[in-house]
Scaffold this motif. Structure first.
Motif, PDB file in Angstrom:
ATOM      1  N   UNK A 181       0.830  -1.205   0.000  1.00 41.70           N
ATOM      2  CA  UNK A 181       0.000   0.000   0.000  1.00 41.70           C
ATOM      3  C   UNK A 181       0.867   1.258   0.000  1.00 41.70           C
ATOM      4  N   UNK A 182       1.919   1.247   0.791  1.00 44.32           N
ATOM      5  CA  UNK A 182       2.829   2.401   0.829  1.00 44.32           C
ATOM      6  C   UNK A 182       3.483   2.617  -0.535  1.00 44.32           C
ATOM      7  N   UNK A 183       3.858   1.542  -1.200  1.00 44.11           N
ATOM      8  CA  UNK A 183       4.481   1.637  -2.524  1.00 44.11           C
ATOM      9  C   UNK A 183       3.496   2.222  -3.539  1.00 44.11           C
ATOM     10  N   UNK A 184       2.255   1.747  -3.498  1.00 46.57           N
ATOM     11  CA  UNK A 184       1.244   2.248  -4.438  1.00 46.57           C
ATOM     12  C   UNK A 184       0.973   3.722  -4.186  1.00 46.57           C
ATOM     13  N   UNK A 185       0.876   4.114  -2.905  1.00 49.11           N
ATOM     14  CA  UNK A 185       0.646   5.520  -2.570  1.00 49.11           C
ATOM     15  C   UNK A 185       1.746   6.422  -3.126  1.00 49.11           C
ATOM     16  N   UNK A 186       2.954   5.907  -3.130  1.00 49.40           N
ATOM     17  CA  UNK A 186       4.098   6.690  -3.595  1.00 49.40           C
ATOM     18  C   UNK A 186       4.180   6.758  -5.117  1.00 49.40           C
ATOM     19  N   UNK A 187       3.677   5.725  -5.792  1.00 49.51           N
ATOM     20  CA  UNK A 187       3.922   5.611  -7.232  1.00 49.51           C
ATOM     21  C   UNK A 187       2.665   5.585  -8.113  1.00 49.51           C
ATOM     22  N   UNK A 190       2.546   7.306 -11.417  1.00 44.90           N
ATOM     23  CA  UNK A 190       3.456   6.833 -12.457  1.00 44.90           C
ATOM     24  C   UNK A 190       2.803   5.695 -13.245  1.00 44.90           C
ATOM     25  N   UNK A 191       3.524   5.185 -14.223  1.00 45.29           N
ATOM     26  CA  UNK A 191       2.988   4.102 -15.040  1.00 45.29           C
ATOM     27  C   UNK A 191       3.306   2.770 -14.366  1.00 45.29           C
ATOM     28  N   UNK A 192       2.448   2.376 -13.421  1.00 49.82           N
ATOM     29  CA  UNK A 192       2.645   1.110 -12.712  1.00 49.82           C
ATOM     30  C   UNK A 192       1.445   0.209 -12.934  1.00 49.82           C
ATOM     31  N   UNK A 193       1.666  -1.079 -12.813  1.00 50.03           N
ATOM     32  CA  UNK A 193       0.588  -2.051 -12.929  1.00 50.03           C
ATOM     33  C   UNK A 193       0.867  -3.221 -11.991  1.00 50.03           C
ATOM     34  N   UNK A 194      -0.037  -4.194 -12.001  1.00 55.94           N
ATOM     35  CA  UNK A 194       0.078  -5.331 -11.090  1.00 55.94           C
ATOM     36  C   UNK A 194       1.360  -6.125 -11.326  1.00 55.94           C
ATOM     37  N   UNK A 202       8.614  -9.326  -5.408  1.00 56.65           N
ATOM     38  CA  UNK A 202       9.006 -10.714  -5.643  1.00 56.65           C
ATOM     39  C   UNK A 202       7.928 -11.700  -5.192  1.00 56.65           C
ATOM     40  N   UNK A 203       6.709 -11.422  -5.618  1.00 57.32           N
ATOM     41  CA  UNK A 203       5.589 -12.308  -5.342  1.00 57.32           C
ATOM     42  C   UNK A 203       4.860 -12.587  -6.647  1.00 57.32           C
ATOM     43  N   UNK A 204       4.006 -13.586  -6.646  1.00 54.70           N
ATOM     44  CA  UNK A 204       3.229 -13.914  -7.830  1.00 54.70           C
ATOM     45  C   UNK A 204       2.007 -13.012  -7.957  1.00 54.70           C
ATOM     46  N   UNK A 205       1.466 -12.936  -9.169  1.00 49.51           N
ATOM     47  CA  UNK A 205       0.283 -12.101  -9.396  1.00 49.51           C
ATOM     48  C   UNK A 205      -0.918 -12.620  -8.614  1.00 49.51           C
ATOM     49  N   UNK A 206      -0.988 -13.945  -8.427  1.00 49.49           N
ATOM     50  CA  UNK A 206      -2.103 -14.512  -7.664  1.00 49.49           C
ATOM     51  C   UNK A 206      -2.066 -14.034  -6.221  1.00 49.49           C
ATOM     52  N   UNK A 207      -0.880 -14.053  -5.614  1.00 46.78           N
ATOM     53  CA  UNK A 207      -0.752 -13.576  -4.236  1.00 46.78           C
ATOM     54  C   UNK A 207      -1.068 -12.095  -4.151  1.00 46.78           C
ATOM     55  N   UNK A 208      -0.611 -11.325  -5.126  1.00 52.80           N
ATOM     56  CA  UNK A 208      -0.897  -9.891  -5.138  1.00 52.80           C
ATOM     57  C   UNK A 208      -2.399  -9.644  -5.261  1.00 52.80           C
ATOM     58  N   UNK A 209      -3.060 -10.426  -6.109  1.00 57.21           N
ATOM     59  CA  UNK A 209      -4.511 -10.292  -6.276  1.00 57.21           C
ATOM     60  C   UNK A 209      -5.224 -10.565  -4.956  1.00 57.21           C
ATOM     61  N   UNK A 218     -10.952  -5.093  -4.071  1.00 58.34           N
ATOM     62  CA  UNK A 218     -10.923  -4.988  -5.534  1.00 58.34           C
ATOM     63  C   UNK A 218      -9.519  -5.308  -6.021  1.00 58.34           C
ATOM     64  N   UNK A 219      -9.355  -5.423  -7.337  1.00 58.46           N
ATOM     65  CA  UNK A 219      -8.056  -5.691  -7.914  1.00 58.46           C
ATOM     66  C   UNK A 219      -7.142  -4.468  -7.867  1.00 58.46           C
ATOM     67  N   UNK A 220      -5.854  -4.701  -8.098  1.00 57.89           N
ATOM     68  CA  UNK A 220      -4.861  -3.625  -8.058  1.00 57.89           C
ATOM     69  C   UNK A 220      -5.166  -2.539  -9.093  1.00 57.89           C
ATOM     70  N   UNK A 221      -5.491  -2.947 -10.326  1.00 58.01           N
ATOM     71  CA  UNK A 221      -5.741  -1.959 -11.387  1.00 58.01           C
ATOM     72  C   UNK A 221      -6.898  -1.039 -11.026  1.00 58.01           C
ATOM     73  N   UNK A 222      -7.963  -1.624 -10.505  1.00 58.50           N
ATOM     74  CA  UNK A 222      -9.119  -0.810 -10.122  1.00 58.50           C
ATOM     75  C   UNK A 222      -8.774   0.125  -8.961  1.00 58.50           C
ATOM     76  N   UNK A 223      -8.000  -0.385  -8.014  1.00 60.28           N
ATOM     77  CA  UNK A 223      -7.606   0.441  -6.874  1.00 60.28           C
ATOM     78  C   UNK A 223      -6.762   1.635  -7.340  1.00 60.28           C
ATOM     79  N   UNK A 224      -5.826   1.393  -8.249  1.00 62.26           N
ATOM     80  CA  UNK A 224      -4.988   2.480  -8.765  1.00 62.26           C
ATOM     81  C   UNK A 224      -5.847   3.497  -9.513  1.00 62.26           C
TER      82      UNK A 224
END
Length: 281
Positions: A181-187, A190-194, A202-209, A218-224
């Motif tokens: 969450x801190x990383x997303x708040x900071x970036x 910028x052009x970031x995605x899941x 260093x985690x899988x997309x499933x764990x991130x989801x 909700x998913x990362x893209x929607x949250x961003x």
């Protein structure tokens, strides 16, 4: 568990809610496990329902789905449970992360006791439970109006905000969801995605989801996207001198037309209309 609750202060707050509303209230953590409740003893109605393994599993599933809905909409969610009783749940949000839930349930809210029992019986007829005891327990419940439930839900939401303001809960900064969450708040501008976030930690997309669903509903893209639109709404209100293209770029939208499309979809009106309304407020 990504947070710690001051259970002594929390139990006192739950007790106050119960004495004011007459409705049992429970706190779940971010993984849907019960932390505290007042009164501690669950209602007779729920005990009878949970005497059947299938019904008990449905109780857990019903709670989990309600938590997910409250997290997704980030506001209280009131619904009929699988056994026919009314329940309401409010997310506890610290920063941008849903760290737990306040919940009240087994509320009898029907226009008549006869109608209520008919609906409950229909919901529970497949379970291996003592239906005579269930009926007696259900009809002992006070009839609570929808207006009362709505007011109690609003108070519960205020309690959720208050316990964060009074530092009855704190985040574990070292936990992965908090770091993400801190990383997303900071970036997020910028052009970031899941995929990029998953690589960074260093985690899988499933764990991130799974983390995103638990933390944001909700998913990362929607949250961003939501963060970017919230930023745009702020700039449209506070910086009317900025051109829309500048606002789009400042919020992380590198395609001006896409910004307008997303803004209208999420807010309901185009950015210019939103800005004009704010100027008239």
């Amino acid at each position: 568990m990504i947070s710690s609750f001051n259970l002594t202060k929390l139990n006192s707050l739950l007790k106050d809610f119960y004495h004011m509303t007459g409705i049992r209230i429970t706190v779940f953590d971010d993984t849907f496990h019960e932390l505290a409740a007042y009164p501690e003893q669950i209602a007779d109605f729920c005990q009878i329902i949970r005497s059947d393994e299938t019904a008990a599993a449905q109780c857990h599933l019903c709670d989990k789905r309600a938590c997910e809905s409250a997290a997704r909409h980030r506001e209280p969610y009131t619904y009929k449970c699988h056994a026919g009783m009314t329940e309401s749940i409010a997310p506890i949000i610290l920063g941008n992360i849903v760290i737990g839930y306040l919940f009240f349930g087994h509320v009898f809210s029907y226009s008549s006791r006869e109608e209520g029992w008919q609906q409950i019986e229909k919901c529970c007829k497949a379970y291996q439970i003592d239906m005579a005891a269930l009926k007696l327990s259900a009809l002992r419940q006070p009839t609570i109006t929808q207006d009362y439930i709505s007011s109690a839900s609003h108070i519960m939401q205020a309690v959720a905000v208050y316990l964060c303001m009074e530092r009855m809960v704190s985040l574990h900064q070292q936990e992965l969801p908090v770091q993400i969450d801190m990383y997303i708040q900071e970036h997020f501008r910028e052009k970031i995605d899941a995929m990029q976030i998953a690589r960074h930690f260093r985690i899988g997309k499933t764990q991130l989801y799974e983390i995103a669903q638990q933390s944001y509903g909700m998913g990362i893209a929607q949250h961003i996207r939501n963060l970017r639109i919230d930023k745009a709404k702020h700039l449209l209100s506070e910086r009317p001198d900025l051109a829309l293209a500048e606002i789009a770029s400042e919020c992380g939208f590198h395609d001006y037309n896409y910004f307008i499309t997303v803004f209208k979809r999420l807010v309901g009106v185009p950015p210019k209309t939103y800005a004009n309304r704010k100027l008239m407020d």
